[in-house]
Design an enzyme around this catalytic site. Structure first.
Site, mmCIF file in Angstrom:
data_model
loop_
_atom_site.group_PDB
_atom_site.id
_atom_site.type_symbol
_atom_site.label_atom_id
_atom_site.label_comp_id
_atom_site.label_asym_id
_atom_site.label_seq_id
_atom_site.Cartn_x
_atom_site.Cartn_y
_atom_site.Cartn_z
ATOM 1 N N HIS A 1 0.827 -1.209 0.000
ATOM 2 C CA HIS A 1 0.000 0.000 0.000
ATOM 3 C C HIS A 1 0.861 1.259 0.000
ATOM 4 C CE1 HIS A 1 1.057 0.821 4.185
ATOM 5 N NE2 HIS A 1 0.899 -0.476 4.417
ATOM 6 N N VAL B 1 1.897 5.294 1.204
ATOM 7 C CA VAL B 1 2.411 5.792 2.478
ATOM 8 C C VAL B 1 1.280 6.315 3.375
ATOM 9 C CG1 VAL B 1 2.865 8.180 1.705
ATOM 10 C CG2 VAL B 1 4.282 7.138 3.502
ATOM 11 N N THR B 2 1.427 6.108 4.675
ATOM 12 C CA THR B 2 0.491 6.585 5.680
ATOM 13 C C THR B 2 1.216 7.513 6.655
ATOM 14 O OG1 THR B 2 0.898 4.867 7.338
ATOM 15 C CG2 THR B 2 -0.668 4.329 5.571
ATOM 16 N N ASN C 1 3.493 5.452 8.716
ATOM 17 C CA ASN C 1 4.731 5.132 8.014
ATOM 18 C C ASN C 1 5.730 6.279 8.190
ATOM 19 O OD1 ASN C 1 2.961 3.605 5.272
ATOM 20 N ND2 ASN C 1 4.065 2.552 6.908
ATOM 21 N N GLU D 1 -1.585 -7.207 7.411
ATOM 22 C CA GLU D 1 -0.243 -7.109 7.984
ATOM 23 C C GLU D 1 -0.133 -8.030 9.201
ATOM 24 O OE1 GLU D 1 2.867 -6.945 8.041
ATOM 25 O OE2 GLU D 1 3.133 -4.822 7.507
ATOM 26 N N ARG E 1 13.724 -6.777 21.859
ATOM 27 C CA ARG E 1 14.982 -7.234 21.268
ATOM 28 C C ARG E 1 14.899 -8.717 20.918
ATOM 29 N NH1 ARG E 1 17.110 -3.833 18.653
ATOM 30 N NH2 ARG E 1 18.321 -5.668 18.113
#
Length: 213
Positions: free
Chosen positions: A14, A16-17, A20, A90, A111
Site C-alpha cells: 500500500h 504511504v500513511t 509510516n 499485515e 529485542r
C-alpha cells in the site's frame, strides 16, 4: 503434451500513511493513506500497471490497501473479480502497534522479537509462523483455482510484512531482508512442473529506472 502453466503474482505494498512517516508499527490498525503525500508513489505504480491485464485481484481488507487498489486500477474497477481477504492483512504487532523503534528498543522482549526474526511473537500479537499459516492457506486457495496448463496473472495489494514473508518463501532470503517501500512490490513468476507451482523468478515492481532501456 499440454504446455506448462504459468502464473504471475504482482504483489504490491500500500501507499504511504502518517504512521509510516512517523515510523510507527501499524500492524492491523486500520490506518488510511496519507493524502496527498501518497499520490506520487501511487501514480508511479498506476503507470506501471495501466497496460497490464489481470485475471483476478486480491486485496487486504484494511483501508490503506483498499485505497491503494482504488487508485492504481481507477477506471478498471469492474474489469476483474476482486477479493478482499483478511488473510492478507499485515502481521499483528500486538502491544507494539502505534509505537516506534526508539520507544521500544530498550525493552528485552522487543529485542528478542527482532533477533528471532519474528518467530517469537510480540506481546498480544502474531509470530511469523502465524502469518505464514494464513498466507499458506490463501496461496493454496489461489493456486487451486489456476489451471496447470493455463496462463494466469493476479494483482495482490497487501502490506510490508506480507511481502517480506512471500519473499522469504519464494526467494529464500531472511524475513527482515525482504522489505519493500510503500507503493512498490515484487513480480513473482511460477511455472507448473506437473506436480505443483514452482517460483521461477522474482523482480521489482515498478521496474527500477536503472533497469529500463
Amino acid at each position: 503434451m499440454a504446455a506448462a502453466g504459468r502464473l504471475e503474482l504482482v504483489v504490491v505494498r500500500h501507499g504511504v500513511t502518517q504512521w509510516n512517516r512517523e515510523r510507527r508499527y501499524q500492524g492491523q490498525r486500520d490506518i488510511p493513506l496519507l493524502l496527498p503525500d501518497a499520490l506520487p508513489g501511487l501514480d508511479r505504480l498506476r503507470g506501471e500497471l495501466e497496460k497490464q491485464i489481470f485475471d483476478a485481484v486480491h486485496c487486504s481488507d484494511l483501508t490503506r490497501c483498499r485505497q491503494t487498489l482504488a487508485h492504481v486500477i481507477e477506471g478498471r474497477e469492474r474489469a476483474w473479480p476482486t477479493h478482499f481477504d483478511a488473510r492478507l492483512r499485515e502481521l499483528d504487532f500486538g502491544d507494539y502497534e502505534g509505537r516506534t523503534y526508539d520507544e521500544l528498543k530498550s525493552q528485552p522482549f522487543y529485542r528478542t522479537w527482532i533477533d528471532s526474526e519474528g518467530r517469537q511473537p510480540p506481546p498480544g500479537g502474531e509470530s511469523t509462523a502465524d502469518l505464514r499459516r494464513r498466507l499458506d492457506a490463501w496461496f493454496t486457495d489461489l493456486v487451486d483455482g489456476c489451471s496447470p496448463h493455463g496462463h494466469h496473472r493476479t494483482l495482490v495489494v497487501c502490506h510490508g510484512g506480507v511481502t517480506r514473508e512471500l519473499r522469504r518463501r519464494f526467494e529464500g532470503i531472511g524475513f527482515w531482508e525482504g522489505g519493500v517501500v510503500q507503493a512498490e512490490g515484487r513480480r513473482f513468476t511460477f511455472i507448473h512442473d506437473g506436480e505443483g507451482w514452482q517460483c521461477s523468478s522474482s523482480s521489482a515492481v515498478p521496474v527500477p529506472a536503472s533497469a529500463t532501456p
